[in-house]
Design a protein around this motif. Structure first.
Motif, PDB file in Angstrom:
ATOM      1  N   GLN A  58       0.820  -1.217   0.000  1.00 22.59           N
ATOM      2  CA  GLN A  58       0.000   0.000   0.000  1.00 22.59           C
ATOM      3  C   GLN A  58       0.852   1.266   0.000  1.00 22.59           C
ATOM      4  O   GLN A  58       0.329   2.373   0.108  1.00 22.59           O
ATOM      5  CB  GLN A  58      -0.907   0.019   1.236  1.00 22.59           C
ATOM      6  CG  GLN A  58      -2.012  -1.024   1.193  1.00 22.59           C
ATOM      7  CD  GLN A  58      -2.756  -1.116   2.517  1.00 22.59           C
ATOM      8  OE1 GLN A  58      -2.899  -0.128   3.214  1.00 22.59           O
ATOM      9  NE2 GLN A  58      -3.196  -2.306   2.859  1.00 22.59           N
ATOM     10  N   GLY A  59       2.165   1.083  -0.041  1.00 24.42           N
ATOM     11  CA  GLY A  59       3.046   2.238  -0.112  1.00 24.42           C
ATOM     12  C   GLY A  59       3.436   2.835   1.222  1.00 24.42           C
ATOM     13  O   GLY A  59       3.985   3.940   1.277  1.00 24.42           O
ATOM     14  N   VAL A  60       3.174   2.122   2.314  1.00 24.38           N
ATOM     15  CA  VAL A  60       3.583   2.609   3.633  1.00 24.38           C
ATOM     16  C   VAL A  60       5.121   2.559   3.704  1.00 24.38           C
ATOM     17  O   VAL A  60       5.733   1.605   3.218  1.00 24.38           O
ATOM     18  CB  VAL A  60       2.960   1.717   4.737  1.00 24.38           C
ATOM     19  CG1 VAL A  60       3.511   2.062   6.113  1.00 24.38           C
ATOM     20  CG2 VAL A  60       1.445   1.866   4.716  1.00 24.38           C
ATOM     21  N   PRO A  61       5.779   3.566   4.314  1.00 26.58           N
ATOM     22  CA  PRO A  61       7.239   3.535   4.414  1.00 26.58           C
ATOM     23  C   PRO A  61       7.718   2.258   5.117  1.00 26.58           C
ATOM     24  O   PRO A  61       7.109   1.827   6.107  1.00 26.58           O
ATOM     25  CB  PRO A  61       7.560   4.771   5.265  1.00 26.58           C
ATOM     26  CG  PRO A  61       6.403   5.678   5.060  1.00 26.58           C
ATOM     27  CD  PRO A  61       5.204   4.809   4.852  1.00 26.58           C
ATOM     28  N   PRO A  62       8.797   1.631   4.606  1.00 28.10           N
ATOM     29  CA  PRO A  62       9.216   0.320   5.111  1.00 28.10           C
ATOM     30  C   PRO A  62       9.463   0.260   6.627  1.00 28.10           C
ATOM     31  O   PRO A  62       9.065  -0.704   7.276  1.00 28.10           O
ATOM     32  CB  PRO A  62      10.508   0.047   4.343  1.00 28.10           C
ATOM     33  CG  PRO A  62      10.358   0.819   3.079  1.00 28.10           C
ATOM     34  CD  PRO A  62       9.566   2.030   3.423  1.00 28.10           C
ATOM     35  N   LEU A  63      10.089   1.310   7.180  1.00 27.04           N
ATOM     36  CA  LEU A  63      10.391   1.239   8.619  1.00 27.04           C
ATOM     37  C   LEU A  63       9.123   1.309   9.466  1.00 27.04           C
ATOM     38  O   LEU A  63       9.022   0.659  10.510  1.00 27.04           O
ATOM     39  CB  LEU A  63      11.365   2.349   9.020  1.00 27.04           C
ATOM     40  CG  LEU A  63      12.778   2.157   8.483  1.00 27.04           C
ATOM     41  CD1 LEU A  63      13.697   3.287   8.952  1.00 27.04           C
ATOM     42  CD2 LEU A  63      13.361   0.805   8.909  1.00 27.04           C
ATOM     43  N   LEU A  64       8.152   2.084   9.000  1.00 27.74           N
ATOM     44  CA  LEU A  64       6.867   2.153   9.703  1.00 27.74           C
ATOM     45  C   LEU A  64       6.160   0.793   9.610  1.00 27.74           C
ATOM     46  O   LEU A  64       5.603   0.300  10.604  1.00 27.74           O
ATOM     47  CB  LEU A  64       5.990   3.259   9.110  1.00 27.74           C
ATOM     48  CG  LEU A  64       4.600   3.419   9.734  1.00 27.74           C
ATOM     49  CD1 LEU A  64       4.699   3.726  11.225  1.00 27.74           C
ATOM     50  CD2 LEU A  64       3.798   4.507   9.026  1.00 27.74           C
ATOM     51  N   ALA A  65       6.212   0.192   8.424  1.00 29.62           N
ATOM     52  CA  ALA A  65       5.581  -1.128   8.243  1.00 29.62           C
ATOM     53  C   ALA A  65       6.226  -2.160   9.170  1.00 29.62           C
ATOM     54  O   ALA A  65       5.536  -2.976   9.791  1.00 29.62           O
ATOM     55  CB  ALA A  65       5.712  -1.567   6.793  1.00 29.62           C
ATOM     56  N   ALA A  66       7.564  -2.104   9.296  1.00 24.88           N
ATOM     57  CA  ALA A  66       8.260  -3.054  10.182  1.00 24.88           C
ATOM     58  C   ALA A  66       7.872  -2.809  11.638  1.00 24.88           C
ATOM     59  O   ALA A  66       7.685  -3.756  12.414  1.00 24.88           O
ATOM     60  CB  ALA A  66       9.768  -2.921   9.999  1.00 24.88           C
TER      61      ALA A  66
ATOM     62  N   LEU B   3      16.070  -3.564   4.771  1.00 28.70           N
ATOM     63  CA  LEU B   3      16.421  -3.157   6.144  1.00 28.70           C
ATOM     64  C   LEU B   3      15.206  -3.351   7.063  1.00 28.70           C
ATOM     65  O   LEU B   3      15.341  -3.837   8.194  1.00 28.70           O
ATOM     66  CB  LEU B   3      16.874  -1.689   6.142  1.00 28.70           C
ATOM     67  CG  LEU B   3      17.170  -1.103   7.525  1.00 28.70           C
ATOM     68  CD1 LEU B   3      18.370  -1.816   8.156  1.00 28.70           C
ATOM     69  CD2 LEU B   3      17.423   0.396   7.439  1.00 28.70           C
ATOM     70  N   ALA B   4      14.030  -3.001   6.572  1.00 29.96           N
ATOM     71  CA  ALA B   4      12.801  -3.167   7.363  1.00 29.96           C
ATOM     72  C   ALA B   4      12.581  -4.640   7.688  1.00 29.96           C
ATOM     73  O   ALA B   4      12.212  -4.998   8.815  1.00 29.96           O
ATOM     74  CB  ALA B   4      11.610  -2.610   6.594  1.00 29.96           C
ATOM     75  N   LEU B   5      12.836  -5.492   6.705  1.00 31.02           N
ATOM     76  CA  LEU B   5      12.683  -6.939   6.931  1.00 31.02           C
ATOM     77  C   LEU B   5      13.633  -7.416   8.032  1.00 31.02           C
ATOM     78  O   LEU B   5      13.237  -8.145   8.949  1.00 31.02           O
ATOM     79  CB  LEU B   5      12.941  -7.683   5.614  1.00 31.02           C
ATOM     80  CG  LEU B   5      13.200  -9.179   5.697  1.00 31.02           C
ATOM     81  CD1 LEU B   5      12.040  -9.916   6.329  1.00 31.02           C
ATOM     82  CD2 LEU B   5      13.475  -9.740   4.307  1.00 31.02           C
ATOM     83  N   PHE B   6      14.894  -6.968   7.951  1.00 32.05           N
ATOM     84  CA  PHE B   6      15.867  -7.394   8.967  1.00 32.05           C
ATOM     85  C   PHE B   6      15.495  -6.856  10.350  1.00 32.05           C
ATOM     86  O   PHE B   6      15.661  -7.553  11.356  1.00 32.05           O
ATOM     87  CB  PHE B   6      17.279  -6.959   8.574  1.00 32.05           C
ATOM     88  CG  PHE B   6      17.909  -7.847   7.539  1.00 32.05           C
ATOM     89  CD1 PHE B   6      18.221  -9.171   7.834  1.00 32.05           C
ATOM     90  CD2 PHE B   6      18.160  -7.398   6.258  1.00 32.05           C
ATOM     91  CE1 PHE B   6      18.783 -10.015   6.876  1.00 32.05           C
ATOM     92  CE2 PHE B   6      18.719  -8.229   5.297  1.00 32.05           C
ATOM     93  CZ  PHE B   6      19.031  -9.546   5.600  1.00 32.05           C
ATOM     94  N   LEU B   7      14.993  -5.631  10.388  1.00 29.63           N
ATOM     95  CA  LEU B   7      14.590  -5.066  11.689  1.00 29.63           C
ATOM     96  C   LEU B   7      13.419  -5.842  12.284  1.00 29.63           C
ATOM     97  O   LEU B   7      13.395  -6.111  13.491  1.00 29.63           O
ATOM     98  CB  LEU B   7      14.225  -3.587  11.527  1.00 29.63           C
ATOM     99  CG  LEU B   7      15.404  -2.643  11.353  1.00 29.63           C
ATOM    100  CD1 LEU B   7      14.906  -1.223  11.116  1.00 29.63           C
ATOM    101  CD2 LEU B   7      16.322  -2.687  12.574  1.00 29.63           C
ATOM    102  N   LEU B   8      12.456  -6.198  11.442  1.00 31.29           N
ATOM    103  CA  LEU B   8      11.312  -6.977  11.928  1.00 31.29           C
ATOM    104  C   LEU B   8      11.781  -8.343  12.428  1.00 31.29           C
ATOM    105  O   LEU B   8      11.343  -8.813  13.486  1.00 31.29           O
ATOM    106  CB  LEU B   8      10.268  -7.139  10.821  1.00 31.29           C
ATOM    107  CG  LEU B   8       9.047  -7.989  11.181  1.00 31.29           C
ATOM    108  CD1 LEU B   8       8.295  -7.407  12.365  1.00 31.29           C
ATOM    109  CD2 LEU B   8       8.099  -8.110   9.982  1.00 31.29           C
ATOM    110  N   ALA B   9      12.686  -8.961  11.674  1.00 32.43           N
ATOM    111  CA  ALA B   9      13.193 -10.278  12.080  1.00 32.43           C
ATOM    112  C   ALA B   9      13.943 -10.179  13.408  1.00 32.43           C
ATOM    113  O   ALA B   9      13.730 -10.983  14.324  1.00 32.43           O
ATOM    114  CB  ALA B   9      14.093 -10.841  10.986  1.00 32.43           C
ATOM    115  N   LEU B  10      14.809  -9.169  13.514  1.00 34.99           N
ATOM    116  CA  LEU B  10      15.606  -9.018  14.739  1.00 34.99           C
ATOM    117  C   LEU B  10      14.701  -8.683  15.928  1.00 34.99           C
ATOM    118  O   LEU B  10      14.848  -9.258  17.017  1.00 34.99           O
ATOM    119  CB  LEU B  10      16.658  -7.918  14.538  1.00 34.99           C
ATOM    120  CG  LEU B  10      17.535  -7.628  15.745  1.00 34.99           C
ATOM    121  CD1 LEU B  10      18.413  -8.840  16.064  1.00 34.99           C
ATOM    122  CD2 LEU B  10      18.414  -6.400  15.506  1.00 34.99           C
TER     123      LEU B  10
END
Lengths: 211, 92
Positions: A58-66, B3-10
């Protein structure tokens, strides 16, 4: 470990169609297959994986999604302390600690000899992990036709509620468990499942503590 | 994105690992049973209340009877899955 692997099959049965759906969703959202598979290999937490992929699509920024995916996993913090009387957690054990592995381990570990527990737990986790990753690969690589029969997909998905029922039965006279379950269900019906489960964990943690 | 994937995993790993390490100060109380019952309820009954709940309830009853009759958790789950699939196929 072999015993744990054998005991994992109800979990594997339930994980598989969900993982196929995850793999299919990821590639349909335009994400490359290796990335989708890496998500299942490294995160191994269904709800947050769906959230991550759905939000990115949906285009949410990756760090926010994480970060949002991580919020969904807050309940996992309660699982280790609940298992600690039976098994000390190392990095490998912790990696495999999903909802279903936790619930099955909580039932099985007290009945095992201490020396058998680690192998059993790792077998459980490995069985679940293999099913999750195999399902992801098959969904992402185009085998979602496996779920072309809606009754088959629905039936396999029912394995997890069926398993949880049998694991919950011994606790249905426990007032703390009933209260926590009621709170979780109420939040779930309002569309706030993750927060409901988190609150259930907090309630269980605080139950019976002296002020 | 990676990077987001790695942060979620960690982050997920640390949420699972850190509270489980050897410290004895954090007592789980009734968190185990509470979470198992909560996981059961939220996995079985999706919002909103619908005729699907009856289907689920019937299949859960079949699972329970399967467990009582066979004493085998895996077999009971398999019976429940079969019953659910059958009812799902027959459901109007």
């Amino acid at each position: 470990m072999r015993r744990g692997l054998k005991a994992a099959w109800p979990i594997a049965l339930g994980y598989f169609p969900v993982a196929v759906a995850f793999g299919a969703l990821g590639t349909q959202a335009g994400l490359p297959y290796p990335w989708v598979q890496l998500t299942s290999l490294l995160v191994f937490a269904g709800a947050s994986q769906f959230a991550l992929v759905g939000l990115l699509a949906q285009g949410v920024p990756p760090l926010l999604a994480a970060s949002l995916g991580l919020l969904l996993n807050l309940r996992h913090a309660f699982y280790g302390p609940a298992l600690r009387p039976y098994l000390k957690g190392g990095p490998l054990e912790a990696f495999f600690l999903t909802d279903e592995v936790f619930a099955l381990a909580l039932k099985a570990l007290p009945g095992l000899l201490p020396r058998e527990r680690r192998g059993y737990f790792l077998g459980l986790g490995l069985g679940a992990y293999l099913s999750w990753n195999l399902g992801t690969a098959m969904g992402a690589l185009g085998s979602k036709g496996l779920l072309a029969w809606p009754a088959l997909g629905a039936a396999l998905s029912f394995a997890l509620p069926a398993l949880f029922l049998l694991l919950a039965l011994p606790h249905l006279k426990n007032p703390a468990a009933l209260l926590a379950g009621g709170v979780a269900l109420a939040f779930h019906l309002l569309g706030q499942t993750a927060w409901g489960l988190f609150l259930a964990g907090v309630l269980g943690l605080l139950w019976g503590r002296k002020p | 994105m990676t990077l987001a994937l790695f942060l979620l995993a960690l982050g997920t790993f640390l949420l699972r690992f850190l509270p489980w390490r050897g410290e004895k100060s954090l007592r789980a109380g009734q968190a185990g049973p509470a979470l198992v019952v909560a996981l059961f309820l939220v996995s079985a009954f999706g919002p909103p209340p619908s005729p699907g709940w009856l289907l689920t309830a019937l299949a859960l009853l079949g699972t329970y009877l399967g467990a009582r009759l066979t004493g085998n958790l895996g077999l009971a789950v398999f019976l429940g899955v079969g019953l659910y699939g059958l009812l799902y196929g027959l459901w109007p």
